[in-house]
Design a protein around this motif. Structure first.
Motif, short mmCIF file in Angstrom:
data_model
loop_
_atom_site.label_atom_id
_atom_site.label_comp_id
_atom_site.label_asym_id
_atom_site.label_seq_id
_atom_site.Cartn_x
_atom_site.Cartn_y
_atom_site.Cartn_z
N ARG A 1 -53.80 64.79 18.21
CA ARG A 1 -53.90 63.49 17.53
C ARG A 1 -55.08 62.70 18.07
O ARG A 1 -55.85 62.08 17.32
CB ARG A 1 -52.58 62.73 17.77
CG ARG A 1 -52.52 61.38 17.15
CD ARG A 1 -52.49 61.39 15.64
NE ARG A 1 -51.17 61.56 15.10
CZ ARG A 1 -50.90 62.10 13.90
NH1 ARG A 1 -51.88 62.54 13.13
NH2 ARG A 1 -49.67 62.20 13.45
N LEU A 2 -55.24 62.73 19.40
CA LEU A 2 -56.33 61.99 20.02
C LEU A 2 -57.68 62.47 19.48
O LEU A 2 -58.56 61.67 19.14
CB LEU A 2 -56.27 62.21 21.54
CG LEU A 2 -57.31 61.45 22.35
CD1 LEU A 2 -57.06 59.96 22.29
CD2 LEU A 2 -57.32 61.92 23.81
N HIS A 3 -57.80 63.78 19.35
CA HIS A 3 -59.07 64.32 18.88
C HIS A 3 -59.29 63.99 17.40
O HIS A 3 -60.41 63.71 16.97
CB HIS A 3 -59.15 65.82 19.14
CG HIS A 3 -60.53 66.35 18.93
ND1 HIS A 3 -61.63 65.83 19.56
CD2 HIS A 3 -61.01 67.30 18.10
CE1 HIS A 3 -62.72 66.45 19.15
NE2 HIS A 3 -62.37 67.35 18.26
N GLN A 4 -58.20 64.02 16.62
CA GLN A 4 -58.32 63.65 15.20
C GLN A 4 -58.88 62.22 15.10
O GLN A 4 -59.78 61.94 14.30
CB GLN A 4 -56.93 63.72 14.55
CG GLN A 4 -56.92 63.34 13.07
CD GLN A 4 -55.51 63.04 12.57
OE1 GLN A 4 -54.65 62.57 13.32
NE2 GLN A 4 -55.27 63.31 11.30
N GLN A 5 -58.37 61.33 15.93
CA GLN A 5 -58.85 59.93 15.91
C GLN A 5 -60.32 59.85 16.28
O GLN A 5 -61.09 59.10 15.70
CB GLN A 5 -58.02 59.06 16.87
CG GLN A 5 -56.57 58.85 16.42
CD GLN A 5 -56.47 58.40 14.95
OE1 GLN A 5 -57.29 57.62 14.47
NE2 GLN A 5 -55.48 58.92 14.22
N ARG A 6 -60.69 60.68 17.28
CA ARG A 6 -62.09 60.70 17.73
C ARG A 6 -63.02 61.10 16.57
O ARG A 6 -64.05 60.49 16.34
CB ARG A 6 -62.20 61.72 18.86
CG ARG A 6 -63.02 61.27 20.04
CD ARG A 6 -63.15 62.40 21.04
NE ARG A 6 -62.06 62.45 22.00
CZ ARG A 6 -61.68 63.56 22.67
NH1 ARG A 6 -62.29 64.71 22.46
NH2 ARG A 6 -60.71 63.50 23.55
N LEU B 1 -62.36 60.92 13.33
CA LEU B 1 -62.35 59.88 12.29
C LEU B 1 -63.23 58.70 12.72
O LEU B 1 -63.89 58.06 11.88
CB LEU B 1 -60.92 59.44 11.99
CG LEU B 1 -60.06 60.51 11.26
CD1 LEU B 1 -58.59 60.08 11.21
CD2 LEU B 1 -60.58 60.80 9.85
N ASP B 2 -63.26 58.41 14.03
CA ASP B 2 -64.15 57.35 14.53
C ASP B 2 -65.61 57.69 14.23
O ASP B 2 -66.41 56.82 13.88
CB ASP B 2 -63.99 57.17 16.04
CG ASP B 2 -62.70 56.42 16.39
OD1 ASP B 2 -62.07 55.86 15.46
OD2 ASP B 2 -62.30 56.44 17.57
N ARG C 1 -66.45 56.90 10.70
CA ARG C 1 -66.74 55.46 10.55
C ARG C 1 -68.14 55.14 11.08
O ARG C 1 -68.90 54.40 10.45
CB ARG C 1 -65.68 54.63 11.29
CG ARG C 1 -64.40 54.43 10.49
CD ARG C 1 -63.44 53.48 11.19
NE ARG C 1 -62.70 54.14 12.25
CZ ARG C 1 -61.61 54.88 12.05
NH1 ARG C 1 -61.11 55.03 10.83
NH2 ARG C 1 -60.97 55.46 13.04
N GLU D 1 -62.13 61.69 5.92
CA GLU D 1 -60.77 61.11 5.96
C GLU D 1 -59.75 62.22 6.20
O GLU D 1 -60.09 63.40 6.23
CB GLU D 1 -60.48 60.43 4.62
CG GLU D 1 -60.65 61.38 3.45
CD GLU D 1 -60.64 60.67 2.09
OE1 GLU D 1 -60.62 59.45 2.06
OE2 GLU D 1 -60.64 61.39 1.08
N THR D 2 -58.50 61.79 6.35
CA THR D 2 -57.42 62.76 6.59
C THR D 2 -57.09 63.50 5.28
O THR D 2 -57.54 63.09 4.21
CB THR D 2 -56.15 62.04 7.10
OG1 THR D 2 -55.82 61.02 6.15
CG2 THR D 2 -56.37 61.38 8.45
N CYS E 1 -52.68 66.80 12.35
CA CYS E 1 -53.96 66.24 12.82
C CYS E 1 -55.11 66.69 11.92
O CYS E 1 -56.17 67.08 12.42
CB CYS E 1 -54.21 66.68 14.25
SG CYS E 1 -52.81 66.40 15.34
#
Ligand code: NAD
Length: 504
Positions: free
Chosen positions: A343-348, A350-351, A354, A368-369, A379
């Protein structure tokens, strides 16, 4: 762990049992401090198991066990050490489907890849170094008359190995196979996120007869178990694969006892397509270069550098191929792209999508997801193509996901300047029909590995490693055997007549 409860639905596969303890001195034990870590399935973030987490006292115990095993292991005939590795290779092949599924379950890497790439490549690595054990020779150096000078290579002793989460099965084989062939004993820390295949390999090592204490597995967090390995005074060498920032910390921590250090760090692979390239071959190869394992590869072709005259034709085909990639549960044999590993890497990642928008990049697709509601808990990130400028963050920093930055160039000089414009230098590819240009670029690109009209080829005989902030030292081949040994020069006075230095 034998067999599995094979469900008619392969995506619902569950291992019959999972090893979840530390492996120290041939025993499966809990951590001294009783700490644990939940291991998650990145497809839906459900818990697969809870493992014992090693901390510093466990690393100390593992080093003691390795020291106890070292005299017998290092003095065993090299052919016998090799034979054990060959047996391990056979055993891994026998368990190809099970190991492939376990790796897919824990990492999110699609089963079709773990089945045809990761597991066979792991077996082949143990086989290559099993064969190498009794063929790695020293040399005799021609020196002054009357002297025999020979060079032997001795194992370093106890080696510490730290691996990341992206290809745990393969990367642990790249580290353990040469270290063992050369006669070292090992303390290895898999990533806290993906420890399961390493623990299974330790079970198989025990089964094929690798003596207790020769390999010790201490899964745990980097700041505890990893940091202790890096600073341990009795570990003679550390081999680290991971991020550049942690690699720099490893170098600092190694200073206490001046360990040998080998670093396989980040990358930002340049993948150049010239105007004279075969476009269908370059499209297919560039897709593999970035989309394989969701782009979570240090050598991923994450910068696609296209000649302006073919950019539109190339992009039309590349985007269309990308849209056709099947995202899904990694255990499903039809899946071509799985979730990111955490999950942490998915957020990274997605960041970074952006950041690309904020910098004025054009998101051609993805960013995007996944749309499919069946993947909502996982993820997943859609394969993302961004048009950007060479100086943008997304062209300079490692995203390590299904994210490719596309740039164009006018001439060879500009292509080379873009290719060499990051701090990294790991893998690079180029697509051209011009032999002269191919070799010219192979020389001029600053990277440890260059692929011409292909991408991401690896073989246990071919050195793997980088330049610059991608690290130093090499895995695979004879280079790896040198990394895991110390050269020793022995001088013998056979019949030299040496005039006295202090004539009296
Ligand atoms: P990471 O650096 O966060 O972690 C790698 C390993 O180091 C893990 O086992 C982690 O627990 C451990 N670790 C973390 N902090 C530590 C510390 N202070 N002391 C000792 N060990 C510590 O990297 P990651 O996120 O797991 O992996 C992704 C990175 O790995 C990317 O940067 C990628 O490029 C790199 N990588 C490089 C190669 C290569 O061969 N060059 C291959 C794969 C991945």
């Amino acid at each position: 762990m034998d067999g599995s409860s094979l469900d008619p639905d392969p995506a619902a596969w569950k291992p019959a049992s999972i090893q979840n303890k530390l492996f120290i001195g041939g025993a499966w034990v809990d951590g001294v401090e009783g700490k644990t870590i939940d291991v998650l399935n990145p497809h839906d973030n459900s818990r697969i198991t809870t493992i014992a987490a090693a901390t510093a006292p466990d690393v100390d115990k593992a080093v003691e066990a390795a020291e106890k095993a070292f005299p017998a292991w290092s003095s065993m005939a090299a052919m016998d050490r090799g034979r054990l590795l060959l047996r391990l290779a056979d055993r891994i092949e026998k368990e190809q489907a099970e190991l492939g599924r376990l790796e897919s379950l824990n990492t999110g890497h699609p089963f079709r890849d773990t089945q045809i790439l990761d597991v066979p490549r792991t077996a082949v690595t143990y086989r290559y170094f099993g064969g190498m054990a009794d063929k790695f020779e020293g040399s005799v150096i021609p020196v002054e008359a009357g002297f025999l000078n020979y060079l032997e290579r001795e194992p370093v002793g106890i080696v510490g190995q730290i691996v990341p989460w992206n290809f745990p099965l393969m990367f642990t084989s790249w580290k353990m196979a040469p270290a063992l062939a050369a006669g070292n004993c090992i303390v290895i820390k898999p990533s806290e996120i993906t420890p399961l295949s390493t623990l299974r390999i330790a079970e198989l090592m025990q089964e094929v007869g690798i003596p207790d204490g020769v390999v010790n597995v201490v899964p745990g967090y980097g700041h505890t178990a990893g940091a202790r390995i890096a600073e341990h005074p009795d570990i003679g060498k550390i081999a680290f694969t991971g991020s550049t920032a942690v690699g720099q910390g490893i170098v600092r921590a190694s200073a206490g006892n001046l360990k040998k250090v080998q670093l396989e760090l980040g990358g930002k692979g340049a993948n150049i397509v010239f105007e004279d390239a075969s476009i269908p071959a370059a499209v297919g190869g560039s897709a593999f270069a970035i989309w394989h394992n969701q782009g979570q590869a240090c050598i991923a072709g994450s910068r696609l550098i296209l000649h302006e005259s073919i950019a539109d034709a190339f992009m039309e085909k590349f985007v269309s191929l990308t849209h056709s990639i099947r995202l899904g549960n990694p255990l499903d044999p039809a899946t071509e792209m799985g979730p990111l590993t955490s999950r942490l890497h998915q957020q990274r990642v997605l960041d970074y999508c952006r950041a690309a928008r904020d910098e004025g990049g054009e998101i051609v697709t993805g960013g995007e997801t996944a749309d499919d509601p069946a993947l909502a808990k996982g993820c997943y990130v859609k394969p993302t193509i961004v048009k950007a400028r060479p100086s943008d963050r997304v062209c300079q920093e490692e995203v390590f996901g299904p994210f490719v930055s596309v740039m164009t160039f006018k001439d060879d000089a500009e292509a080379l300047a873009i290719a060499n414009s990051t701090v990294y230098g790991l893998g690079s590819g180029l697509w051209t029909g011009n032999l002269h240009r191919a070799h010219k670029f192979a020389r001029a690109i600053r990277a440890g590995m260059i692929w011409i009209n292909s991408y991401k080829r690896v073989n246990p005989g071919s050195p793997f490693g980088g330049f610059g902030m991608s690290g130093y030292g090499r895995e695979m081949g004879f280079e790896a055997m040198r990394e895991y040994t110390h050269p020793k020069s022995v001088w013998v006075n056979v019949d030299a007549q040496i005039p006295p230095y202090y004539p009296r």
